[in-house]
Design a protein around this motif. Sequence first.
Motif, PDB file in Angstrom:
ATOM      1  N   THR A  48       0.644  -1.213   0.059  1.00 31.44           N
ATOM      2  CA  THR A  48       0.068   0.129   0.097  1.00 31.44           C
ATOM      3  C   THR A  48       0.865   1.103   0.043  1.00 31.44           C
ATOM      4  N   THR A  50       3.718   1.609  -1.014  1.00 33.71           N
ATOM      5  CA  THR A  50       4.822   1.760  -2.233  1.00 33.71           C
ATOM      6  C   THR A  50       3.852   2.398  -3.209  1.00 33.71           C
ATOM      7  N   VAL A  51       2.844   1.605  -3.291  1.00 34.16           N
ATOM      8  CA  VAL A  51       1.766   1.970  -4.410  1.00 34.16           C
ATOM      9  C   VAL A  51       1.294   3.698  -4.345  1.00 34.16           C
ATOM     10  N   LEU A  52       1.059   4.009  -2.932  1.00 34.19           N
ATOM     11  CA  LEU A  52       0.929   5.255  -2.664  1.00 34.19           C
ATOM     12  C   LEU A  52       1.840   6.163  -3.024  1.00 34.19           C
ATOM     13  N   VAL A  54       4.208   5.929  -5.247  1.00 30.54           N
ATOM     14  CA  VAL A  54       4.397   5.763  -6.814  1.00 30.54           C
ATOM     15  C   VAL A  54       3.321   6.933  -7.355  1.00 30.54           C
ATOM     16  N   LEU A  55       2.172   6.472  -6.705  1.00 26.67           N
ATOM     17  CA  LEU A  55       0.907   7.476  -7.163  1.00 26.67           C
ATOM     18  C   LEU A  55       1.239   9.026  -7.209  1.00 26.67           C
ATOM     19  N   VAL A  56       1.621   9.414  -5.797  1.00 26.28           N
ATOM     20  CA  VAL A  56       1.993  10.632  -5.554  1.00 26.28           C
ATOM     21  C   VAL A  56       3.212  10.994  -6.324  1.00 26.28           C
ATOM     22  N   VAL A  58       3.733  10.253  -9.284  1.00 26.29           N
ATOM     23  CA  VAL A  58       3.322  10.457 -10.699  1.00 26.29           C
ATOM     24  C   VAL A  58       2.445  11.622 -10.957  1.00 26.29           C
ATOM     25  N   LEU A  59       1.473  11.755  -9.954  1.00 29.39           N
ATOM     26  CA  LEU A  59       0.653  12.770  -9.944  1.00 29.39           C
ATOM     27  C   LEU A  59       0.942  14.202  -9.161  1.00 29.39           C
ATOM     28  N   LEU A  63      -1.333  17.215  -7.503  1.00 30.38           N
ATOM     29  CA  LEU A  63      -1.640  16.971  -5.920  1.00 30.38           C
ATOM     30  C   LEU A  63      -0.978  18.308  -5.203  1.00 30.38           C
ATOM     31  N   GLN A 108       8.660  12.685  -6.572  1.00 26.37           N
ATOM     32  CA  GLN A 108       8.908  12.499  -8.004  1.00 26.37           C
ATOM     33  C   GLN A 108      10.445  12.167  -7.995  1.00 26.37           C
TER      34      GLN A 108
END
Lengths: 347, 331
Positions: A48, A50-52, A54-56, A58-59, A63, A108
């Motif tokens: 969870t 790690t995915v979070l 990567v999402l932060v 990329v986005l 954000l 990032q």
Amino acid sequence: MAEVLSTGPVGTAAAAPSHDPWYRRLPVVRQLRQAVGLQRGMLVAGLTLTVLFVLVAVLAPLLAPYGYSQLRSGDVVFGAQQPPSAEHWLGTTVGGYDVLSRVVYGAQTALLVVVAGIIASFVLGVLLGLLAGYLGGWVDRVLVLVADAIYAFPSLLLAILGAIVISKGQSNLWGGIGATALSITVVFIPQYLRVVRAEVLRVKGEAFVDAARVIGTRNGRIMTRHVLRNSVRTLPLIVTLNASESILTLAGLGFLGFGIEPTQAAEWGYDLQRSIADVTSGIWWTSVFPGVAIVLVALGVTLMGESLNDLADPRLRSRVRSTTSPAVEPVEAEPVETVETTPEAGA
Amino acid sequence: MRFLLIIPTVFILVTTVFWLMRATGDPITAALGGKLTAAQLAERVHAAGYDRPILVQYVEYLGNVFRGDFGTTLSDNRPVLEVLTTYGTATLELTVYAVIVALVLGIPLGMVAAYFRDRWPDAVLRVWAIVAYATPVFFAGLLLKLVFSVGLGWLPVAGRVSTSGEIAIRRAGGTSGFMLIDAIRTGDPAVVGDVLQHAALPATALGLLTAGVFLRLVRTNMIGTLGREYVGAARSRGVRERRLVTSHAWRPALIPIITVVGLQIALLLVGAVLTETTFEWRGLGFQLAQYLQARDFVAVQGIVALIAVVVAVTNFLVDVIAALVDPRVRY
């Protein structure tokens, strides 16, 4: 290094039954199904986070409320060291940047460095390990000697040298990312080399390799087709363990003032260095938030790597659901063996 | 024969550092480029011999290092060796404290985790160990500072000793470089307490990380030894569970600690670099950060090479000790 250390993590999980669909045999998915109790919790938490992350990463542009080097919005100057408020949820830094935006953009930078570093060290390490293990002789001896020497070299110091070489210590975005990624590459190549070499030595003795040689297959083809494919099973573990170490190395470099200039990119370690003086005067928001970001990302990746590692070791796998994978007690447990699989802590 | 590998290892390390540092240019241009005119710069470079073929410089450097001459720093014009001996003791002192913190916390907690395997104390301790690993030492240091120095006001914010303590130590003629030894020599308990108070936070920040590593290692190996036949035999003789852990299972579980302590020395030295910066602990790491900022690469090269060699030699000694302690390890 002791001879016992060079064997690398051995004993992967029992091979999944071959009738499982392919997606269930993927590295992480398989372990997720295998894990129980605390180990499953750790794996899920790690995934969870790690995915979070990567999402932060990329986005980030969507954000972050402001840019990472933005000092004013419209005509209003942010001001330095402002406490958290409605405009700046996490306050502003001593340089007058928005803390939240820099924390978000920092993800990032971290992701870029880790991905670049790991891909490079993976490719080079596997290649060299394959050469060393398959060719043997003096190639092997030289490669192992150099790898051992580098392995003994503290990674942050190696990273400092790398940063000096590449960008002379003055880092713009790509210089900084390149320097850090390259340093991480150099640090981790020996680990892949050792593991792949040990596996290659094992696989090389198998009958199918002899068979391939007997029918006249060329060395290059044997190496890539027969040996390589059977030697990379344990590598996903090392990748996760290395990812957290590279996050910490990047932060350490930034903390020593070798990071990336604040106008070029946001970097958590650099922000922490700038906040040392703030801490003394009780300004907590400039240090706590970037620091927590580092901890969460390193924690997520470590949790993932740790639980994969435990699942791969029958002595450590939780024993609750023992029907699917009986926890066989190894005949002669060698305690020293676990030394290598213990991730060496980073900066 | 394997023991002889220490010589090529040290050689490779020193060589690597030299070529990496000099791959992109000479230290004088790096430090002063832009501040002097091209002609002045060329003159300085020539005077220092940096315009000669790099191979000649390399051979000369190896010869100098062999004789213990690491060059002279550019920014404050001191022999690198003097910098190393002056500040190395401070780093060593901090590292020793951190190892003590790590052993005192890590080994008992690891035993507890193994004893309560897969129950809640084990879960809490293992998660704690992973958090300790994921926390950079400098952030741990900043947090400790926020809570215990700034928030609660219990401990000093930075430095190795307060001004009054330093005066007392000077008066007593303390020169060993080890603050605690000098403080004890003054015979004044207040000074000793002062030094210990200054050391508490840096040692904890640095030691926590290693404590986590020790915890996991002791746990894993303890679980291994608790499953052995002789432990089962002791259990069947009616030895109580607690006694099994404290007197039967722990000894073999500690052998790998020796190996890992060696590996940890490398990390502790690097951690010390960062901790010293956080707490203005005037050791090698603090100086390294200063020299990095001053772009004094002669000093950086010396300090980095020294730390690398110390780490290599430590690993070598650890291998020797491990071979002596554990008859299964053979070279």
